[in-house]
Design an enzyme around this catalytic site. Sequence first.
Site, PDB file in Angstrom:
ATOM      1  N   HIS A  17       8.021   1.524  -2.957  1.00 31.98           N
ATOM      2  CA  HIS A  17       8.040   2.558  -3.990  1.00 31.98           C
ATOM      3  C   HIS A  17       9.083   3.641  -3.707  1.00 31.98           C
ATOM      4  CE1 HIS A  17       4.541   0.763  -5.786  1.00 31.98           C
ATOM      5  NE2 HIS A  17       3.841   0.901  -4.680  1.00 31.98           N
TER       6      HIS A  17
ATOM      7  N   GLN B  59      -0.554  -6.278   4.276  1.00 27.59           N
ATOM      8  CA  GLN B  59      -1.272  -5.247   3.526  1.00 27.59           C
ATOM      9  C   GLN B  59      -2.204  -5.915   2.517  1.00 27.59           C
ATOM     10  OE1 GLN B  59       1.007  -2.287   1.340  1.00 27.59           O
ATOM     11  NE2 GLN B  59      -0.688  -0.842   1.456  1.00 27.59           N
TER      12      GLN B  59
ATOM     13  N   GLU C  11      -4.526  -5.438  -0.672  1.00 27.88           N
ATOM     14  CA  GLU C  11      -4.645  -4.496  -1.791  1.00 27.88           C
ATOM     15  C   GLU C  11      -5.307  -5.112  -3.015  1.00 27.88           C
ATOM     16  OE1 GLU C  11      -0.994  -1.746  -1.986  1.00 27.88           O
ATOM     17  OE2 GLU C  11      -0.145  -3.728  -1.584  1.00 27.88           O
TER      18      GLU C  11
ATOM     19  N   ALA D 133      -5.844   2.389  -2.999  1.00 25.32           N
ATOM     20  CA  ALA D 133      -5.603   2.696  -4.414  1.00 25.32           C
ATOM     21  C   ALA D 133      -5.474   1.417  -5.236  1.00 25.32           C
ATOM     22  CB  ALA D 133      -4.353   3.558  -4.564  1.00 25.32           C
ATOM     23  N   ASP D 134      -4.573   0.526  -4.822  1.00 29.36           N
ATOM     24  CA  ASP D 134      -4.410  -0.724  -5.557  1.00 29.36           C
ATOM     25  C   ASP D 134      -5.633  -1.619  -5.419  1.00 29.36           C
ATOM     26  OD1 ASP D 134      -1.927  -0.586  -6.913  1.00 29.36           O
ATOM     27  OD2 ASP D 134      -0.857  -0.840  -5.043  1.00 29.36           O
TER      28      ASP D 134
END
Length: 252
Positions: free
Chosen positions: A43, A146, A148, A173-174
């Site tokens: 990001h 990761q 998610e 969050a995801d």
Amino acid sequence: MTLKERMLNEKLYGSFIKIMTNTSITILAKNAGMDFLFYDCEHGMYTYERLHDLLLMGNAIDMPAFVRVPQLARGDISKALDCGATGIMVPMIENRIQAQKLVEWSKYLPIGKRSYAGGANTNYKGSGNHKNNMMEINDRVITVAQIETELGIKNIEEIASVKGIDAIIVGPADLAISLGIPEEYFNIKEIDAIDKVVEACKKYKKGFGIIGKLELIEKYKKEINLLITKIDLDIIREGFIKAVDDMKSLYK
């Protein structure tokens, strides 16, 4: 002792970096007592040239850094590591095959199939000595999956069991979005999902981390090896707010 060795025996403190590009950030972080930095190339907007300089400076002063690449792709993984990253993380790993590819592209033989090249990753040593360099870098590089998504949670056992995956970091969050409960980080579905990751990490002796709010990290403070809460955006924003509040307080 390498960061990888320390990871399983200590609590390591780091910060996510998304916008800071001046190499002085590595010195500021080290002086503050940080153990590592985590550059976000998913990001964030880093060029490889800037990433190279940040990582090289960090390595020179013993401030190692992870890089989150944008996707599971050989070019992204190898390039970030060639720039000198100590750790590499790929977002949204969901199954064993993806985890195996991550290892294959981030580790040299005999663990993976990473293509060899000297440079920032070997601190610009002279050419040659490939075998020793490969062994040293394999011992040093931390390969992170990761998690998610709901599918990643479903397959967490097979992901964690892959040899060469050194740590697993949850993106809450995801994950909450994938579970259909956006921002509900303490919803039982989210907590149950994170608990599954914790148990898999314990079973397969992997490092564990969460990139999220301090309140969520506090819940798992005994299990977490890699503590990552503040991002540079938060640090700068909060610093500006405090500066303004301090000046206003002079006139109260």
